[in-house]
Scaffold this active site. Structure first.
Site, short mmCIF file in Angstrom:
data_model
loop_
_atom_site.label_atom_id
_atom_site.label_comp_id
_atom_site.label_asym_id
_atom_site.label_seq_id
_atom_site.Cartn_x
_atom_site.Cartn_y
_atom_site.Cartn_z
N LYS A 170 0.83 -1.20 0.00
CA LYS A 170 0.00 0.00 0.00
C LYS A 170 0.88 1.26 0.00
O LYS A 170 2.10 1.17 0.24
CB LYS A 170 -0.91 -0.03 1.23
CG LYS A 170 -1.92 -1.19 1.23
CD LYS A 170 -2.78 -1.13 2.49
CE LYS A 170 -3.82 -2.22 2.50
NZ LYS A 170 -4.74 -2.09 3.66
N TYR B 49 -12.08 -3.31 -3.61
CA TYR B 49 -12.75 -3.71 -2.37
C TYR B 49 -14.22 -4.00 -2.67
O TYR B 49 -14.85 -3.23 -3.40
CB TYR B 49 -12.60 -2.61 -1.30
CG TYR B 49 -11.22 -2.55 -0.71
CD1 TYR B 49 -10.71 -3.58 0.07
CD2 TYR B 49 -10.38 -1.45 -0.95
CE1 TYR B 49 -9.44 -3.53 0.62
CE2 TYR B 49 -9.09 -1.39 -0.41
CZ TYR B 49 -8.64 -2.43 0.38
OH TYR B 49 -7.38 -2.38 0.92
N ASN C 140 -1.79 -0.09 7.40
CA ASN C 140 -1.20 -1.41 7.72
C ASN C 140 -0.35 -1.98 6.58
O ASN C 140 -0.16 -3.19 6.48
CB ASN C 140 -2.29 -2.39 8.15
CG ASN C 140 -3.37 -2.56 7.09
OD1 ASN C 140 -3.25 -2.02 5.99
ND2 ASN C 140 -4.42 -3.29 7.41
N HIS D 52 -1.76 -5.30 1.47
CA HIS D 52 -3.05 -5.95 1.20
C HIS D 52 -2.82 -7.38 0.72
O HIS D 52 -1.87 -7.62 -0.03
CB HIS D 52 -3.83 -5.19 0.11
CG HIS D 52 -4.97 -5.99 -0.42
ND1 HIS D 52 -6.20 -6.04 0.22
CD2 HIS D 52 -5.06 -6.83 -1.48
CE1 HIS D 52 -6.99 -6.88 -0.45
NE2 HIS D 52 -6.33 -7.36 -1.49
N GLU E 4 -9.35 -10.21 -7.79
CA GLU E 4 -8.30 -9.19 -7.69
C GLU E 4 -7.19 -9.42 -8.72
O GLU E 4 -6.70 -8.47 -9.32
CB GLU E 4 -7.75 -9.16 -6.25
CG GLU E 4 -8.83 -8.66 -5.28
CD GLU E 4 -8.43 -8.74 -3.81
OE1 GLU E 4 -7.28 -9.13 -3.50
OE2 GLU E 4 -9.28 -8.40 -2.96
#
Ligand code: IDP
Ligand code: MG
Length: 210
Positions: free
Chosen positions: A23, A63, A170, A173, A184
């Site tokens: 990310k 998402y 975080n 992914h 994805e």
């Protein structure tokens, strides 16, 4: 000596594909090399890779934002911290409704994921989906075990992030299950992007010839 041909269902487990992404905070903190090193040294194979800046439309497709169960779970993930600290979510977030909180969090995710370049990858290997989730660690950094990417390099809590109106930072992914992985991989890469090659350690790790 040739190996016995595996049943296709077992072969699919052996060469499972999953999607993962470093990310924007992972890229900006210079963790691209470290994260890929962990994936490769675990014995998993990078079969597609690119750095790009995602746009809003891509993140809204990435998402499952129209999946109410996923949105509700996003709301739930944060509510635990408010309970733990005996804080009333209504006072801080204007609601205690998990769907509403989930929707707010989903919107902050769009801003986070488009805030800078990301590194997208398709990873191949034995039960790659579960393996990459294990390397990633728990979604919430304060719960992620040491030894995981999120546990070793991030520190964040929804008790703070949700009140600040931002997503949990975080770093990484990873697809959660076969359906997410298939969607994805297809969203971010074409068939032609996926490379086929042998790693020199494959024979030792995955065959009967030691
Ligand atoms: P995952 O990334 O471990 O699969 P998901 O529940 O799919 O977790 O959530 C997607 C992303 O949304 C997380 O990685 C994190 O960046 C962010 N997120 C999840 N829960 C919260 C929250 O309660 N507050 C803010 N951001 C959250
Ligand atoms: Mg997820």
């Amino acid at each position: 000596m040739s190996e016995k041909k595996l049943d296709p269902r077992i072969q699919a487990i052996k060469t499972q594909h999953t999607f993962c992404m470093i990310k924007p905070d992972g890229v900006k903190r210079g963790l691209v090399g470290e994260i890929i090193r962990r994936i490769e040294t675990a014995g998993l194979k990078v079969v597609a890779l690119k750095m790009m800046t995602a746009d809003e439309e891509q993140i809204r497709k990435h998402y499952p934002m129209s999946d109410q169960a996923w949105v509700d779970r996003l709301g739930d993930k944060g509510l635990g911290t408010f309970e733990e600290y005996d804080l009333d979510p209504v006072e801080f977030l204007g609601t205690s409704d998990r769907s509403q909180i989930g929707r707010q969090v989903a919107e902050t995710l769009v801003g986070y994921m488009t805030s800078g370049p990301v590194v997208c990858m398709v990873i191949e290997g034995v039960q790659a989906i579960d393996m990459i989730r294990k390397l990633a660690g728990h979604t919430l950094p304060f719960k992620a075990e040491m030894g995981t990417i999120r546990g070793d390099f991030s520190v964040d809590s929804p008790g703070v992030a949700n009140v600040e109106g931002r997503a949990i930072h975080n770093l990484f992914h990873a697809s959660e299950n076969p359906v997410e992985a298939a969607n994805e991989v297809a969203l971010w890469f074409s068939e032609a992007d996926k490379q086929k090659y042998f790693r020199i350690d494959e024979t030792l790790m995955y065959s009967k010839h030691y």
